[in-house]
Scaffold this motif. Sequence first.
Motif, short mmCIF file in Angstrom:
data_model
loop_
_atom_site.label_atom_id
_atom_site.label_comp_id
_atom_site.label_asym_id
_atom_site.label_seq_id
_atom_site.Cartn_x
_atom_site.Cartn_y
_atom_site.Cartn_z
N ASN A 82 0.87 -0.83 -0.05
CA ASN A 82 0.06 -0.06 0.38
C ASN A 82 0.41 1.31 -0.58
OD1 ASN A 82 -1.31 2.06 1.88
ND2 ASN A 82 -2.93 0.96 0.79
N GLN A 83 2.04 0.88 0.99
CA GLN A 83 2.79 2.48 0.94
C GLN A 83 3.83 2.97 -0.38
OE1 GLN A 83 2.40 5.11 3.70
NE2 GLN A 83 0.15 3.91 3.41
N MET A 84 4.32 1.71 -0.67
CA MET A 84 5.66 1.34 -1.32
C MET A 84 5.24 1.24 -2.96
SD MET A 84 8.30 0.22 1.43
CE MET A 84 9.66 0.83 0.75
N GLY A 85 4.16 0.29 -2.62
CA GLY A 85 3.84 -0.35 -4.50
C GLY A 85 4.74 -1.46 -4.61
N TRP A 86 5.33 -1.25 -6.18
CA TRP A 86 6.02 -3.01 -6.61
C TRP A 86 7.29 -2.97 -5.32
CZ3 TRP A 86 10.80 -2.67 -8.24
CH2 TRP A 86 11.56 -1.35 -8.72
#
Length: 216
Positions: free
Chosen positions: A123-127
Amino acid sequence: MEPRLTMTMKRSLAQHVQEHSSIYTFTVVLLMMGIVFGAVIVNSLSLMQKQDLFHYLNRFFGQVSEGDMASAAAMFAQSFFHYLKYMGLIWLLGLSIIGVPVILVLLFLKGMVVGFTVGFLVNQMGWQGFLLSFVSVLPQNLILIPAFVLVTTAAVAISMTLIKAQFSNRMKTPLMPLLFRYTMTVVIIMILVACASFIEAFLSPSLIKTTIGIFN
């Protein structure tokens, strides 16, 4: 002699799984529900809560990348002692006739922690968060998740056996051999958990450091 012993162990394991297939199915589904629930909880956090958690997460990853952490041996001891207490509690609850609900709650919470950790990182850092969760959460949990399913199933099975023995006069199976096998099963599972703690302490920090280095 060794192949015969291996075949005997395989037959015993197959028989155990067949006898308790319904409990295994329930515990696996419950664990998966915990993982999904933990991932969903991430979306219910307020912006302030997410920022606070992400701040601590950044500090942790910064300490890992700089090597500013406790020694691997200390991390191993802390991790293993944590799981030892957790599974020791499940083992103890399995010896009571009222411990089944608490055992199942503990398994659900384990799944929820895994789901929340992965969900928050993504959610916070994506991939990048997905890759970090892949190297920081997945390796030890490849052992821990089956271990928790096994110990939960064993605890629920022995607790249900004790309930039957308490309320049925037709229970003729000696309890002491069952309790001994139950205890030995938990001891063997704890050996597997020690392997997971070793991975968590000695391997995961290196993988996290390498992954952060790639990002930078």
